[in-house]
Design an enzyme around this catalytic site. Structure first.
Site, mmCIF file in Angstrom:
data_model
loop_
_atom_site.group_PDB
_atom_site.id
_atom_site.type_symbol
_atom_site.label_atom_id
_atom_site.label_comp_id
_atom_site.label_asym_id
_atom_site.label_seq_id
_atom_site.Cartn_x
_atom_site.Cartn_y
_atom_site.Cartn_z
ATOM 1 N N TYR A 167 0.861 -1.189 0.000
ATOM 2 C CA TYR A 167 0.000 0.000 0.000
ATOM 3 C C TYR A 167 0.890 1.229 0.000
ATOM 4 O O TYR A 167 1.562 1.529 0.982
ATOM 5 C CB TYR A 167 -0.901 -0.035 1.229
ATOM 6 C CG TYR A 167 -1.946 1.063 1.330
ATOM 7 C CD1 TYR A 167 -2.239 1.902 0.263
ATOM 8 C CD2 TYR A 167 -2.654 1.247 2.517
ATOM 9 C CE1 TYR A 167 -3.201 2.881 0.356
ATOM 10 C CE2 TYR A 167 -3.624 2.225 2.634
ATOM 11 C CZ TYR A 167 -3.884 3.050 1.559
ATOM 12 O OH TYR A 167 -4.841 4.025 1.673
ATOM 13 N N LYS A 195 -1.607 -1.475 -4.008
ATOM 14 C CA LYS A 195 -2.658 -0.450 -3.964
ATOM 15 C C LYS A 195 -1.940 0.884 -4.029
ATOM 16 O O LYS A 195 -1.225 1.257 -3.105
ATOM 17 C CB LYS A 195 -3.499 -0.551 -2.696
ATOM 18 C CG LYS A 195 -4.539 0.564 -2.585
ATOM 19 C CD LYS A 195 -5.271 0.553 -1.247
ATOM 20 C CE LYS A 195 -6.230 1.740 -1.156
ATOM 21 N NZ LYS A 195 -6.903 1.803 0.171
#
Length: 331
Positions: A167, A195
């Protein structure tokens, strides 16, 4: 008839080209079968009036999202207010969501922390539940060097067997994940996806061109450009409140229907603004879900507070001008 034949021929040629590219690049891009599905939401954690985890609403919300087109759920991420929850609460939410929808959707557990040992502890708890993936955020506040970022992610990945989604969110973490760090991390078998909430398309292109990592948009309003350049899907907040529109947008991109994808991208603009542009995402999502009758009422934990009246009114104005105005039962 000739014109129709030309269109069919062009489409066939493009599909053949897409297959060729998928077969001859290390990263096949948008048209690969994505490891965690295409439409995922970073699910809010419903709380009761006393601030405790509302286990029934957790299950109900997970079921609602999956029934409305989601392929997977990210549980106890930033939007899930994991940093205000105990490890036992996080593990309990992992378990509830896994038990409720785990046979129908991928479950990715948010286990990130700026403490590598604590991240591993949460990862082991999530593995015990049997989740499908781990969301691991860049260590925030500490601001480690890139070798430190690599060491953090690599140590977590090597301590677990569950696939990892990195992330990258420098707006919260204070630092990005550099392309060269991504390339090193991609050599670890269990690190499979990203992400990206950084929106540095140039850096992401460098990574996509040289690794097989599956990219997910971490920015709701940029889903179309992300998928146009090779992302496989979206980890959303706004899809809580407009799941059908995001499902349709993603499906249009995969079907190579640019006209429809552009239309949906623009249609979503006021909804994304209401959810992500007025208040913190977890606050706005809970408030809108309560207006839609999906949640009983919005409850957040400090340091978050509910929107001030003028902010809530601006959100209502955005939504009442949108195509989901009819869903606002309690606004």
């Amino acid at each position: 008839m000739y014109e129709n034949l030309c269109v069919l021929t062009e489409k066939s040629a493009f599909r053949a080209y897409s297959r060729h590219m998928s077969e001859n690049l290390s990263n096949p891009g948008t048209f690969v079968e994505p490891v965690f599905g295409r439409l995922l939401t970073a699910m809010v954690t419903p709380f009761a009036k006393d601030g405790s985890v509302d286990e029934k609403q957790v299950a109900d919300l997970a079921n609602y999202l999956v029934e409305n087109g989601h392929d997977g759920l990210v549980v106890c991420g930033t939007t899930g207010e994991y940093s205000t929850m105990t490890d036992d609460e996080n593990e309990r939410v992992f378990q509830i969501v896994k038990d409720t929808v785990g046979s129908r959707a991928k479950i990715i557990a948010g286990v990130g922390s700026n403490d590598t040992a604590h991240t591993i502890e949460l990862a082991h708890r999530a593995e015990k539940v049997g989740v499908d993936g781990l969301l691991v955020v860049t260590p925030y506040y500490n601001k480690p060097t890139q070798p430190g970022v690599y060491a953090h992610f690599a140590t977590v990945a090597q301590a677990t067997e569950t696939p990892v989604m990195l992330y990258d969110i420098p707006g919260r973490a204070g630092i990005p994940i550099a392309p060269e760090t991504y390339r090193r991390l991609a050599e670890i078998d269990s690190i499979v996806a990203v992400k990206d909430a950084k929106a540095d398309f140039g850096a992401a292109t460098e990574v996509m061109a040289t690794t097989d990592l599956h990219y997910y948009s971490g920015d709701d309003g940029l889903t179309l450009p992300w998928m146009a350049m090779g992302a496989v899907g979206l980890v959303s907040v706004t899809a809580h409140v407009a799941p059908a529109l995001f499902r349709a947008l993603i499906d249009a991109v995969v079907a190579q229907d640019l006209v429809e994808a552009q239309r949906l991208h623009l249609e979503l603009t006021p909804i994304v603004r209401a959810t992500m542009g007025r208040a913190p995402g977890c606050v706005a999502a809970k408030e809108i879900l309560s207006w839609q009758g999906v949640l009983d009422e919005p409850v957040v934990r400090l340091p978050h507070v509910l929107s001030e009246p003028e902010v809530a009114q601006a959100m209502r104005v955005d939504l009442l001008s949108s195509s989901i105005a009819h869903t606002l039962k309690n606004a």
